[in-house]
Design a protein around this motif. Sequence first.
Motif, PDB file in Angstrom:
ATOM      1  N   SER A  62      -0.969   1.056  -3.884  1.00 47.16           N
ATOM      2  CA  SER A  62      -1.967   2.016  -3.415  1.00 47.16           C
ATOM      3  C   SER A  62      -2.054   1.948  -1.890  1.00 47.16           C
ATOM      4  O   SER A  62      -1.603   0.980  -1.270  1.00 47.16           O
ATOM      5  CB  SER A  62      -3.341   1.696  -4.020  1.00 47.16           C
ATOM      6  OG  SER A  62      -3.848   0.491  -3.459  1.00 47.16           O
ATOM      7  N   ASP A  63      -2.649   2.958  -1.309  1.00 46.77           N
ATOM      8  CA  ASP A  63      -2.862   2.936   0.143  1.00 46.77           C
ATOM      9  C   ASP A  63      -3.698   1.725   0.550  1.00 46.77           C
ATOM     10  O   ASP A  63      -3.439   1.104   1.575  1.00 46.77           O
ATOM     11  CB  ASP A  63      -3.527   4.231   0.615  1.00 46.77           C
ATOM     12  CG  ASP A  63      -2.587   5.427   0.531  1.00 46.77           C
ATOM     13  OD1 ASP A  63      -1.353   5.232   0.499  1.00 46.77           O
ATOM     14  OD2 ASP A  63      -3.094   6.570   0.516  1.00 46.77           O
ATOM     15  N   LEU A  64      -4.690   1.391  -0.275  1.00 51.02           N
ATOM     16  CA  LEU A  64      -5.528   0.233   0.016  1.00 51.02           C
ATOM     17  C   LEU A  64      -4.710  -1.056  -0.020  1.00 51.02           C
ATOM     18  O   LEU A  64      -4.831  -1.902   0.870  1.00 51.02           O
ATOM     19  CB  LEU A  64      -6.695   0.147  -0.970  1.00 51.02           C
ATOM     20  CG  LEU A  64      -7.591  -1.092  -0.848  1.00 51.02           C
ATOM     21  CD1 LEU A  64      -8.204  -1.196   0.547  1.00 51.02           C
ATOM     22  CD2 LEU A  64      -8.664  -1.074  -1.919  1.00 51.02           C
ATOM     23  N   LYS A  98      -1.511  -1.409   0.479  1.00 48.08           N
ATOM     24  CA  LYS A  98      -0.627  -1.421   1.660  1.00 48.08           C
ATOM     25  C   LYS A  98      -1.405  -1.830   2.907  1.00 48.08           C
ATOM     26  O   LYS A  98      -0.924  -2.627   3.713  1.00 48.08           O
ATOM     27  CB  LYS A  98      -0.013  -0.035   1.871  1.00 48.08           C
ATOM     28  CG  LYS A  98       1.009   0.353   0.842  1.00 48.08           C
ATOM     29  CD  LYS A  98       1.484   1.779   1.098  1.00 48.08           C
ATOM     30  CE  LYS A  98       2.345   2.286  -0.030  1.00 48.08           C
ATOM     31  NZ  LYS A  98       2.709   3.703   0.148  1.00 48.08           N
ATOM     32  N   ARG A  99      -2.610  -1.288   3.044  1.00 51.47           N
ATOM     33  CA  ARG A  99      -3.439  -1.617   4.198  1.00 51.47           C
ATOM     34  C   ARG A  99      -3.851  -3.089   4.174  1.00 51.47           C
ATOM     35  O   ARG A  99      -3.846  -3.766   5.207  1.00 51.47           O
ATOM     36  CB  ARG A  99      -4.660  -0.698   4.233  1.00 51.47           C
ATOM     37  CG  ARG A  99      -5.437  -0.771   5.523  1.00 51.47           C
ATOM     38  CD  ARG A  99      -6.495   0.329   5.659  1.00 51.47           C
ATOM     39  NE  ARG A  99      -7.423   0.398   4.533  1.00 51.47           N
ATOM     40  CZ  ARG A  99      -7.457   1.379   3.624  1.00 51.47           C
ATOM     41  NH1 ARG A  99      -6.614   2.393   3.708  1.00 51.47           N
ATOM     42  NH2 ARG A  99      -8.335   1.355   2.645  1.00 51.47           N
ATOM     43  N   ASP A 109      -0.845  -5.095   5.226  1.00 52.64           N
ATOM     44  CA  ASP A 109      -0.680  -4.935   6.678  1.00 52.64           C
ATOM     45  C   ASP A 109      -1.706  -5.772   7.444  1.00 52.64           C
ATOM     46  O   ASP A 109      -1.370  -6.410   8.440  1.00 52.64           O
ATOM     47  CB  ASP A 109      -0.818  -3.463   7.086  1.00 52.64           C
ATOM     48  CG  ASP A 109       0.392  -2.629   6.717  1.00 52.64           C
ATOM     49  OD1 ASP A 109       1.453  -3.204   6.398  1.00 52.64           O
ATOM     50  OD2 ASP A 109       0.269  -1.384   6.751  1.00 52.64           O
ATOM     51  N   ASP A 156      -3.322  -2.069  -7.040  1.00 46.79           N
ATOM     52  CA  ASP A 156      -4.494  -1.486  -6.400  1.00 46.79           C
ATOM     53  C   ASP A 156      -4.970  -2.294  -5.199  1.00 46.79           C
ATOM     54  O   ASP A 156      -5.481  -1.728  -4.237  1.00 46.79           O
ATOM     55  CB  ASP A 156      -5.648  -1.358  -7.394  1.00 46.79           C
ATOM     56  CG  ASP A 156      -5.393  -0.279  -8.431  1.00 46.79           C
ATOM     57  OD1 ASP A 156      -4.574   0.630  -8.162  1.00 46.79           O
ATOM     58  OD2 ASP A 156      -6.001  -0.342  -9.505  1.00 46.79           O
TER      59      ASP A 156
END
Length: 104
Positions: free
Chosen positions: A8-10, A12-13, A16, A90
Amino acid sequence: MDYKVILSDLAKRQLDDILFYIYATLDNEVAAARILEDAEYTIQKLAQIGGSLKICEEPELAEYGYRKMHFLSHRYLMLYTINGTCIHVDRIYHALEDYKNLPD
């Protein structure tokens, strides 16, 4: 059976943020690189064995159908669900975080 793993974008963030903190704040490029390698390895293993792991025992996570996979060499974990042939990661947390009680 191999699954397709989707972060999910979350997630990945979060990854990072973990890498940036270790690289920039702690000034440890080698450790950041090793954690990234471990994350990539964990994703590969998740594609292979994700379906064999049980749903989390914690009721707060089980109600969403979450399963968790720990990194091989570092104290991080991925929370994920399975939908058909896809694994959806997620969230990614440090194992010491109170990840079962964190807000969305």
